[in-house]
Motif scaffolding. Structure first.
Motif, mmCIF file in Angstrom:
data_model
loop_
_atom_site.group_PDB
_atom_site.id
_atom_site.type_symbol
_atom_site.label_atom_id
_atom_site.label_comp_id
_atom_site.label_asym_id
_atom_site.label_seq_id
_atom_site.Cartn_x
_atom_site.Cartn_y
_atom_site.Cartn_z
ATOM 1 N N SER A 58 38.188 42.658 18.235
ATOM 2 C CA SER A 58 37.532 43.572 17.296
ATOM 3 C C SER A 58 38.152 43.454 15.909
ATOM 4 C CB SER A 58 37.650 45.008 17.805
ATOM 5 O OG SER A 58 37.142 45.912 16.865
ATOM 6 N N GLN A 59 39.478 43.437 15.841
ATOM 7 C CA GLN A 59 40.169 43.307 14.560
ATOM 8 C C GLN A 59 39.823 41.972 13.897
ATOM 9 O OE1 GLN A 59 41.949 45.672 13.024
ATOM 10 N NE2 GLN A 59 42.192 44.314 11.258
ATOM 11 N N TRP A 60 39.823 40.910 14.697
ATOM 12 C CA TRP A 60 39.474 39.589 14.183
ATOM 13 C C TRP A 60 38.049 39.606 13.615
ATOM 14 C CZ3 TRP A 60 35.573 36.236 15.628
ATOM 15 C CH2 TRP A 60 35.632 34.955 15.068
ATOM 16 N N GLY A 61 37.134 40.235 14.332
ATOM 17 C CA GLY A 61 35.751 40.321 13.874
ATOM 18 C C GLY A 61 35.625 41.075 12.566
ATOM 19 N N MET A 62 36.342 42.186 12.440
ATOM 20 C CA MET A 62 36.281 42.966 11.197
ATOM 21 C C MET A 62 36.859 42.175 10.027
ATOM 22 S SD MET A 62 37.013 46.915 12.331
ATOM 23 C CE MET A 62 38.473 46.598 13.320
ATOM 24 N N LYS A 70 30.320 40.487 4.963
ATOM 25 C CA LYS A 70 29.294 41.009 5.862
ATOM 26 C C LYS A 70 29.808 42.290 6.510
ATOM 27 C CE LYS A 70 27.147 36.629 6.768
ATOM 28 N NZ LYS A 70 26.359 35.879 7.674
ATOM 29 N N ASP A 71 28.869 43.047 7.094
ATOM 30 C CA ASP A 71 29.253 44.281 7.784
ATOM 31 C C ASP A 71 29.785 44.006 9.180
ATOM 32 O OD1 ASP A 71 28.502 45.871 5.628
ATOM 33 O OD2 ASP A 71 26.439 46.052 6.347
ATOM 34 N N VAL A 73 30.233 40.751 12.506
ATOM 35 C CA VAL A 73 30.265 39.344 12.881
ATOM 36 C C VAL A 73 29.542 39.210 14.206
ATOM 37 C CG1 VAL A 73 31.755 37.457 13.631
ATOM 38 C CG2 VAL A 73 32.433 38.874 11.711
ATOM 39 N N ASP A 74 28.619 38.269 14.287
ATOM 40 C CA ASP A 74 27.917 38.012 15.536
ATOM 41 C C ASP A 74 28.771 37.054 16.360
ATOM 42 O OD1 ASP A 74 26.194 37.555 17.608
ATOM 43 O OD2 ASP A 74 24.541 36.841 16.373
ATOM 44 N N LEU A 75 29.529 37.591 17.306
ATOM 45 C CA LEU A 75 30.449 36.773 18.097
ATOM 46 C C LEU A 75 29.734 35.708 18.912
ATOM 47 C CD1 LEU A 75 33.017 39.443 19.295
ATOM 48 C CD2 LEU A 75 33.324 37.709 17.539
ATOM 49 N N ILE A 76 28.448 35.915 19.189
ATOM 50 C CA ILE A 76 27.685 34.919 19.939
ATOM 51 C C ILE A 76 27.726 33.568 19.214
ATOM 52 C CG2 ILE A 76 25.379 34.296 20.788
ATOM 53 C CD1 ILE A 76 26.714 36.582 22.350
ATOM 54 N N ASN A 77 27.734 33.604 17.889
ATOM 55 C CA ASN A 77 27.797 32.362 17.118
ATOM 56 C C ASN A 77 29.106 31.617 17.334
ATOM 57 O OD1 ASN A 77 25.262 32.806 15.997
ATOM 58 N ND2 ASN A 77 26.097 33.946 14.283
ATOM 59 N N TYR A 78 30.147 32.333 17.729
ATOM 60 C CA TYR A 78 31.455 31.721 17.910
ATOM 61 C C TYR A 78 31.716 31.264 19.345
ATOM 62 C CZ TYR A 78 32.625 33.276 13.228
ATOM 63 O OH TYR A 78 32.636 33.457 11.871
ATOM 64 N N LEU A 79 30.826 31.594 20.283
ATOM 65 C CA LEU A 79 31.055 31.251 21.682
ATOM 66 C C LEU A 79 31.249 29.758 21.931
ATOM 67 C CD1 LEU A 79 28.860 33.737 23.722
ATOM 68 C CD2 LEU A 79 31.330 33.695 23.480
ATOM 69 N N PRO A 80 30.459 28.870 21.322
ATOM 70 C CA PRO A 80 30.722 27.447 21.561
ATOM 71 C C PRO A 80 32.133 27.031 21.149
ATOM 72 C CG PRO A 80 28.566 27.746 20.572
ATOM 73 C CD PRO A 80 29.260 29.081 20.517
#
Length: 88
Positions: A58-62, A70-71, A73-80
């Motif tokens: 969560s902290q990494w995303g923020m 951006k408000d 982060v779409d973690l799905i984009n980082y899954l690969p």
């Protein structure tokens, strides 16, 4: 108002919860004392071990969202990338 899409639809919520229960991450309590049926889910001690990891993500995303102006982060984009890094 912006409508947020839920990660889980009604059709895949129950199977996902069943998998988490089977792996010991959560417990499920069904209350049938009066309608409507109520189901409570609670993290087990084992499930609680994931809290620090989820807080870190969560902290990494923020921080990543802030860097990219951006408000969220779409973690799905980082899954690969995450899957690829697991092979090291």
């Amino acid at each position: 108002m912006e409508k947020r899409m839920s990660f889980y639809s009604r059709t895949n919520f129950e199977p996902a919860m069943e998998k988490m229960e089977a792996t010991g991450l959560i417990t499920r309590t069904v209350h049938m004392s009066k309608p409507p049926l109520k189901v409570d889910y609670q993290l087990t001690d084992f499930g609680k071990t994931l809290i620090p990891l989820l807080q870190f993500i969560s902290q990494w995303g923020m921080e990543t969202a802030k860097i990219n102006n951006k408000d969220t982060v779409d973690l799905i984009n980082y899954l690969p990338l995450i899957v690829h890094l697991q092979t090291f």
